[in-house]
Structure formats: structure tokens, C-alpha cells
Write an enzyme that holds these catalytic residues in place. Structure first.
Site, short mmCIF file in Angstrom:
data_model
loop_
_atom_site.label_atom_id
_atom_site.label_comp_id
_atom_site.label_asym_id
_atom_site.label_seq_id
_atom_site.Cartn_x
_atom_site.Cartn_y
_atom_site.Cartn_z
CG ASP A 175 32.91 49.44 38.58
OD1 ASP A 175 33.41 48.79 39.58
OD2 ASP A 175 32.80 48.61 37.43
NE ARG A 243 47.96 43.07 41.09
CZ ARG A 243 48.29 42.53 41.80
NH1 ARG A 243 47.43 42.78 43.43
NH2 ARG A 243 47.62 41.05 41.53
CD GLU A 272 53.34 45.64 45.41
OE1 GLU A 272 54.00 44.37 45.05
OE2 GLU A 272 52.88 46.39 45.50
CG HIS A 290 50.77 42.54 47.60
ND1 HIS A 290 50.93 43.34 46.08
CD2 HIS A 290 49.62 42.45 47.84
CE1 HIS A 290 50.28 43.18 45.24
NE2 HIS A 290 49.36 42.29 46.20
CB ILE A 291 50.12 41.68 54.57
CG1 ILE A 291 49.39 43.00 54.43
CG2 ILE A 291 51.62 41.40 54.29
CD1 ILE A 291 49.70 43.06 56.07
N GLY A 292 47.32 42.31 51.42
CA GLY A 292 45.64 42.42 51.52
C GLY A 292 45.34 41.25 51.38
P1 NAD Z 1 36.98 43.13 40.96
O1 NAD Z 1 37.12 42.33 39.42
O2 NAD Z 1 36.48 42.04 41.72
O3 NAD Z 1 36.56 44.12 40.77
C1 NAD Z 1 37.30 45.55 40.02
C2 NAD Z 1 36.65 46.36 40.09
O4 NAD Z 1 37.04 47.38 39.32
C3 NAD Z 1 35.55 45.80 38.75
O5 NAD Z 1 33.64 46.22 38.90
C4 NAD Z 1 35.96 46.07 37.31
O6 NAD Z 1 34.49 47.53 36.72
C5 NAD Z 1 36.38 48.30 37.97
N1 NAD Z 1 37.10 48.91 37.11
C6 NAD Z 1 38.04 48.38 36.02
N2 NAD Z 1 38.65 49.36 36.38
C7 NAD Z 1 37.92 50.59 36.60
C8 NAD Z 1 38.54 51.33 36.33
N3 NAD Z 1 39.73 52.34 35.64
N4 NAD Z 1 38.21 52.57 37.38
C9 NAD Z 1 36.46 52.33 38.35
N5 NAD Z 1 36.64 51.27 38.83
C10 NAD Z 1 37.31 50.09 37.23
O7 NAD Z 1 38.72 42.61 41.67
P2 NAD Z 1 38.78 42.50 43.22
O8 NAD Z 1 39.01 40.92 43.27
O9 NAD Z 1 37.51 43.66 43.63
O10 NAD Z 1 40.23 43.32 43.26
C11 NAD Z 1 40.54 44.41 43.65
C12 NAD Z 1 41.81 44.92 43.02
O11 NAD Z 1 42.44 44.31 44.24
C13 NAD Z 1 42.61 43.96 41.91
O12 NAD Z 1 43.84 44.93 41.59
C14 NAD Z 1 43.13 43.00 43.04
O13 NAD Z 1 44.98 42.96 42.03
C15 NAD Z 1 43.55 43.47 43.84
N6 NAD Z 1 44.31 42.87 45.68
C16 NAD Z 1 44.60 43.53 46.21
C17 NAD Z 1 45.83 42.20 47.61
C18 NAD Z 1 46.17 42.80 48.01
O14 NAD Z 1 46.82 41.66 48.85
N7 NAD Z 1 46.39 43.95 48.34
C19 NAD Z 1 44.40 41.25 47.08
C20 NAD Z 1 43.41 40.80 46.27
C21 NAD Z 1 43.31 41.10 45.42
#
Ligand code: NAD
Length: 316
Positions: A175, A243, A272, A290-292
Site C-alpha cells: 500500500d 478502476r 468504459e 464492472h459488476i464488482g
Molecule cells: P480504499 O480507499 O479502502 O483502499 C484503497 C487503498 O489503496 C488505500 O489503502 C490507499 O492507501 C491505497 N492506494 C492509493 N493509491 C495507491 C497506489 N498508487 N499504490 C498502492 N496503494 C495505493 O478503497 P476500496 O474500498 O478498497 O476500493 C478500492 C478500489 O476498488 C477503488 O478504486 C474503487 O473505486 C474500486 N471499486 C471497484 C468496484 C467494482 O465494481 N469493480 C466496486 C467498489 C470499489
């Protein structure tokens, strides 16, 4: 009477909770170019990722006091601008974490046994070339005992780690903000164990993982590009349920074609809702649109949480 437009829909439980609290909830989807006019009749709006709430629109509807995002990413909302105008912006960050984490493993189980390809070929060739296909899809591997690399160790990254640990995998996590602690795992009968973790460097994750999954927010620069693919173990599997933009798609295709990466699982894409044909048609890529967060359980949690945030805001 407070009126909410749930422009990208809301789970029925969320609607029910709001109506029981005396709110009026409309769930019809108003097209983006008609929103400025339509929103004049509402006090709040909820969206998922489709509806965009940019500065220009926010300026046109000063009556809107709350924007609710069902889910995590708020890239479709000018959050700081809205807040500077006194509009509350709320989301439901934790509600879908487990669903996204489980989708990672749907892609992994798919990739390690070539399902992304056999599901495409069997309907066409299954009846005539069964034995040839059987041979083609031999050589799968197991997840147990392998190393799961996680990039971005926030909510979803940690849920992904927990699923991996339950499967008997080793976890390496990176992270941007190094972290150390324990992950709670609960099993049948409520038996609970705490597994210690300590994040490592990005290079360590990249060089030592059998599978790599991305869980970072949207970034301008890809986190995995040509240089990173070059440092990975040969035959690695890569999953992106975070993303679009976090993986360099051209570099991914090159790494798949050279065999360096054995397979990829993608829920998110650069472009997308019209991902590149080279990605959509690649035999080594497992695809989901994109159905996560799109499970019944996650949507129920999102609806319930969103309703209580809205009720809390307007009843303050
Ligand atoms: P979160 O904020 O809890 O966790 C993200 C983590 O990434 C944080 O700990 C942050 O410090 C870290 N981070 C930021 N930039 C970084 C980098 N360059 N290198 C390493 N670590 C880095 O967020 P989350 O709830 O765990 O969500 C994570 C991702 O999942 C987001 O992009 C969110 O949009 C995506 N997401 C996708 C779906 C889907 O449908 N596929 C659904 C929900 C969330």
C-alpha cells in the site's frame, strides 16, 4: 416533504426505509441532459457510477442539499465543489468490499482452469473436438499454497487477503501507506483467528506473487505497465477489479501474448462502457462488465446504509 431522486436506482430496502421515514423517493432515470431541470423538484439525489454530478449541474440546482453515492468511487461527482457549496456528499464505502473481493476469485478460478477460453470454445467446438479441447485445457493449477499479491491494501484489498488466507494462500500486500496489524478470519461455528500482516514494497509484491490483484483508486498513471510486467514471475495471473487506468492495457496484452502473464481477469476497463476490442476478444482474458458491487447482498447493504445516511442528514 423531502424528495429524493434515486437516478441510478436504489435497492428496494433502501427505498422502503426512506418511505417509512416520510421521504418521497423517485427511481426513474432522468437523462443527464435533462437533470438540471428535473432536479429543481428534489431535495437530494442518489447515484451509482452512471450519473455525473459536475460543477455546472451543481450550480444549476442550489435546492439540492445532499448527494448520495451508492458505492465507493466518487469520480463521477465534483465532491469538493459540492461541499464548498454546502451540499452534503455521502457514500457507502464498505458495503461492497466482500462482493468485489469474491469477484477477484471468480476471475482467478476462471483463469487457472482456462474457463475464459473453454466457455467461448465449447459451444462451438465442444461436440466435435472434445478430446482436443480436453488436452488444450490440461495443465491448470491450484490456488492453495500459492502467493496472492495485493496492491492497495484498503477495504477491498484486505477482504481479498482474507479470502486468499481462507483458501490457504500466502498473501503479500503493498500500500502507498505502509501498514501492519491483524486480519480477523471467522469460520463456521464462530471460530475466529487473527492473522498478522505487514505490507511490503511494490517490487516485492510484483516479483514474488503468483497472482496479482489491484485495489487502488483511479490514478492518472497506470500502476502496472511494461516495466512492472517485466519484473513479474513468468505465468503470473493478474486481476483488476479496481478502476480502469490502473493497468496499461497495451502492456497487458503484450505480456499475455508473450506468455509472461498467463491470464488476466478484468472487471474495469480504460474506456468504459466501450472497452477496446483487443481486450474483449483476447482468449486469455476473463471479462466482467464492472459488476464488482453488483450482488444482491452488497446492493441491500448499500441501500440500507444510504437510506440511513439520508435520514440522518435531513433529520439533523
Ligand atoms: P480504499 O480507499 O479502502 O483502499 C484503497 C487503498 O489503496 C488505500 O489503502 C490507499 O492507501 C491505497 N492506494 C492509493 N493509491 C495507491 C497506489 N498508487 N499504490 C498502492 N496503494 C495505493 O478503497 P476500496 O474500498 O478498497 O476500493 C478500492 C478500489 O476498488 C477503488 O478504486 C474503487 O473505486 C474500486 N471499486 C471497484 C468496484 C467494482 O465494481 N469493480 C466496486 C467498489 C470499489
Amino acid at each position: 416533504m423531502i424528495k429524493i431522486l434515486a437516478n441510478d436506482g436504489i435497492d428496494p430496502i433502501g427505498k422502503k426505509l426512506l418511505e417509512e421515514a416520510g421521504f418521497v423517493v423517485d427511481t426513474e432515470t432522468i437523462p443527464q441532459d435533462q437533470l438540471a431541470e428535473a432536479l429543481k423538484n428534489y431535495d437530494g439525489i442518489t447515484v451509482r457510477s452512471a450519473t455525473k454530478l459536475r460543477k455546472e449541474l451543481i450550480d444549476q440546482v442550489p435546492n439540492i442539499k445532499l448527494i448520495g453515492r451508492g458505492g465507493v468511487g466518487m469520480d463521477n461527482i465534483d465532491v469538493e465543489y459540492a461541499r464548498s457549496k454546502g451540499v452534503a456528499v455521502v457514500n457507502t464505502p464498505a458495503a461492497s468490499s466482500l462482493s468485489v473481493a469474491e469477484l477477484v476469485f471468480a476471475h482467478l478460478f476462471t483463469g487457472i482452469r482456462f474457463l475464459q477460453d473453454s466457455n467461448r470454445k465449447m459451444p462451438v467446438e465442444g461436440a466435435t473436438k472434445f478430446n482436443a479441447l480436453k488436452k488444450a485445457y490440461a495443465g491448470g493449477v491450484e490456488l492453495q499454497g500459492k502467493t496472492m499479491g495485493i496492491i492497495g491494501f484498503g477495504r477491498i484489498g484486505r477482504e481479498t487477503a482474507k479470502v486468499a488466507l481462507r483458501l490457504g494462500m500466502n498473501v503479500l500486500a503493498y500500500d502507498l501507506y505502509p501498514a501492519e496489524g491483524t486480519l480477523p478470519l471467522t469460520f463456521q461455528g464462530g471460530v475466529s483467528v487473527q492473522i498478522p500482516f505487514k505490507t511490503v514494497s511494490l517490487d516485492e509484491v510484483i516479483a514474488n506473487s503468483d497472482f496479482i490483484s489491484l485495489h487502488t483508486p483511479f490514478a492518472d498513471q497506470p500502476i502496472l505497465g511494461e516495466a512492472e510486467f517485466a519484473k513479474m514471475k513468468p505465468g503470473v495471473g493478474v486481476v483488476n477489479c479496481s478502476r480502469g487506468g490502473t493497468i496499461d492495457e497495451a502492456a497487458l496484452i503484450a505480456a499475455l501474448d508473450s506468455g509472461k502473464v498467463a491470464f488476466a481477469g478484468l472487471d474495469v476497463f480504460d474506456n468504459e462502457p466501450t472497452p477496446a476490442a483487443a481486450i474483449l476478444q483476447h482468449a486469455k482474458i476473463s471479462l466482467t462488465p464492472h459488476i464488482g458491487a453488483a450482488t444482491n447482498e452488497a446492493q441491500e447493504r448499500i441501500g440500507t446504509e444510504l437510506a440511513s445516511l439520508i435520514i440522518e442528514h435531513f433529520n439533523k
